[in-house]
Design an enzyme around this catalytic site. Structure first.
Site, mmCIF file in Angstrom:
data_model
loop_
_atom_site.group_PDB
_atom_site.id
_atom_site.type_symbol
_atom_site.label_atom_id
_atom_site.label_comp_id
_atom_site.label_asym_id
_atom_site.label_seq_id
_atom_site.Cartn_x
_atom_site.Cartn_y
_atom_site.Cartn_z
ATOM 1 N N HIS A 58 5.445 72.655 41.394
ATOM 2 C CA HIS A 58 4.652 72.203 40.249
ATOM 3 C C HIS A 58 3.203 72.653 40.437
ATOM 4 O O HIS A 58 2.657 72.502 41.533
ATOM 5 C CB HIS A 58 4.730 70.672 40.138
ATOM 6 C CG HIS A 58 3.993 70.144 38.954
ATOM 7 N ND1 HIS A 58 4.480 70.243 37.671
ATOM 8 C CD2 HIS A 58 2.783 69.538 38.846
ATOM 9 C CE1 HIS A 58 3.609 69.719 36.824
ATOM 10 N NE2 HIS A 58 2.576 69.284 37.510
ATOM 11 N N ARG A 96 22.819 66.989 27.066
ATOM 12 C CA ARG A 96 22.205 67.323 28.340
ATOM 13 C C ARG A 96 23.232 67.216 29.477
ATOM 14 O O ARG A 96 23.271 68.037 30.386
ATOM 15 C CB ARG A 96 21.100 66.301 28.615
ATOM 16 C CG ARG A 96 19.749 66.878 28.775
ATOM 17 C CD ARG A 96 18.691 65.791 28.803
ATOM 18 N NE ARG A 96 17.655 66.141 27.855
ATOM 19 C CZ ARG A 96 16.772 67.127 28.035
ATOM 20 N NH1 ARG A 96 16.761 67.828 29.142
ATOM 21 N NH2 ARG A 96 15.884 67.404 27.122
ATOM 22 N N VAL A 148 14.874 69.093 32.197
ATOM 23 C CA VAL A 148 14.974 67.939 33.084
ATOM 24 C C VAL A 148 16.450 67.760 33.449
ATOM 25 O O VAL A 148 17.314 67.748 32.567
ATOM 26 C CB VAL A 148 14.431 66.674 32.392
ATOM 27 C CG1 VAL A 148 14.661 65.450 33.266
ATOM 28 C CG2 VAL A 148 12.946 66.847 32.079
ATOM 29 N N LEU A 149 16.729 67.672 34.736
ATOM 30 C CA LEU A 149 18.120 67.509 35.184
ATOM 31 C C LEU A 149 18.496 66.036 35.190
ATOM 32 O O LEU A 149 17.724 65.188 35.637
ATOM 33 C CB LEU A 149 18.286 68.111 36.587
ATOM 34 C CG LEU A 149 18.105 69.632 36.642
ATOM 35 C CD1 LEU A 149 17.948 70.102 38.088
ATOM 36 C CD2 LEU A 149 19.280 70.347 35.968
ATOM 37 N N MET A 203 12.680 74.841 32.882
ATOM 38 C CA MET A 203 12.038 73.920 31.950
ATOM 39 C C MET A 203 12.988 72.865 31.377
ATOM 40 O O MET A 203 12.784 72.386 30.263
ATOM 41 C CB MET A 203 11.390 74.706 30.807
ATOM 42 C CG MET A 203 10.386 75.751 31.275
ATOM 43 S SD MET A 203 9.062 75.048 32.287
ATOM 44 C CE MET A 203 8.112 74.255 30.999
HETATM 45 C C1 GRF Z 1 4.847 77.951 37.747
HETATM 46 O O1 GRF Z 1 3.484 77.678 37.531
HETATM 47 C C2 GRF Z 1 5.542 76.743 38.310
HETATM 48 O O2 GRF Z 1 4.734 75.987 39.157
HETATM 49 C C3 GRF Z 1 5.882 75.949 37.084
HETATM 50 O O3 GRF Z 1 6.223 76.910 36.122
HETATM 51 C C4 GRF Z 1 5.600 78.143 36.428
HETATM 52 C C5 GRF Z 1 6.678 79.152 36.544
HETATM 53 O O4 GRF Z 1 6.191 80.463 36.692
HETATM 54 N N1 GRF Z 1 6.926 74.993 37.371
HETATM 55 P P1 GRF Z 1 7.201 81.596 37.129
HETATM 56 O O5 GRF Z 1 8.335 81.615 36.102
HETATM 57 O O6 GRF Z 1 7.687 81.290 38.506
HETATM 58 O O7 GRF Z 1 6.410 82.876 37.079
#
Ligand code: GRF
Length: 221
Positions: free
Chosen positions: A118, A74, A101-102, A99
């Site tokens: 989020h 990581r 975690v940093l 997706m």
């Molecule tokens: C969104 O619901 C965001 O809140 C979450 O992941 C989803 C990403 O959707 N972190 P997109 O790739 O921006 O369409």
């Protein structure tokens, strides 16, 4: 162009994605329409097959892929990511469906300069499948949160939140779609406030210089 290499008043930013990229598109469009003081230097995906990469290219934004599977740790991925962003002069980072975690290896180099969105009202329902968690819990109101990124998962200081009512007949898909529409509205507004210095972090709280004292935007019912 000023001596720093970017137009005065425009902060060089990167947007990090892993998938669809609809929030990325809403930020790019906001910048192109002059509602966001950002010079979007690059959209980076950790997945080569992220559909958002093509959407960024269609909007004439440079893209880069940093495939996390090509790094043994990581930390090695995070160091390469920070190098790539610094090489492009990036000063601020917006996560948009990113997706990974940093780790502190990245966050130390962009301390206080990373935002995330989020799809829940944090601190409720952090992590994956926030909309499903909200339905399973049975809350009547949910929404979305824009927050600074710290070393936890969805735990950093909250910049802005907007609410969405849960309907009796909601499925994960219908609820996610209504939240997403609000995300697309909230993220550019919150990021603009941060980039233009309208907010300051005081402990865990984020203070707005000109707090309207009312909901920022639509309360979706
Ligand atoms: C969104 O619901 C965001 O809140 C979450 O992941 C989803 C990403 O959707 N972190 P997109 O790739 O921006 O369409």
């Amino acid at each position: 162009m000023g001596m720093s290499g970017h137009t005065a008043g425009q902060v060089p930013i990167a947007i990090l994605i892993s998938g669809r990229g609809s929030n990325m598109v809403s930020l790019v469009v906001a910048a192109q329409e002059g509602r966001l003081s950002a010079d979007i230097r690059v959209v980076v995906s950790n997945r080569p097959d992220a559909p958002g990469l093509a959407r960024a290219a269609e909007l004439s934004v440079p893209t880069a892929v940093l495939d996390h599977r090509e790094f043994s740790t990581r930390e090695a991925f995070d160091a390469a990511l920070a190098d790539e962003l610094e090489r492009r002069g990036v000063r601020f980072v917006a996560l948009a469906g990113f997706m990974r975690v940093l780790t502190p290896v990245f966050l130390r180099r962009f301390a206080g300069r990373v935002l995330n969105i989020h799809p829940a009202l944090l601190p409720s329902f952090p992590g994956m499948h926030a909309q499903r968690q909200a339905l399973e819990y049975g809350v009547r109101v949910t929404g979305c949160t824009v927050h600074f990124v710290d070393e936890g998962v969805d735990t950093g200081p909250i910049v802005a939140q907007a609410t969405v009512r849960v309907r009796d007949d909601d499925t994960e898909e219908t609820l996610a779609a209504r939240i997403l529409a609000v995300e697309h509205w909230l993220y550019p507004v919150a990021l603009e406030a941060v980039l233009t210095g309208q907010v300051s972090i005081v402990g865990r709280r984020v203070h707005w210089a000109d707090d309207p004292g009312e909901p920022l935007g639509p309360v979706v019912v």
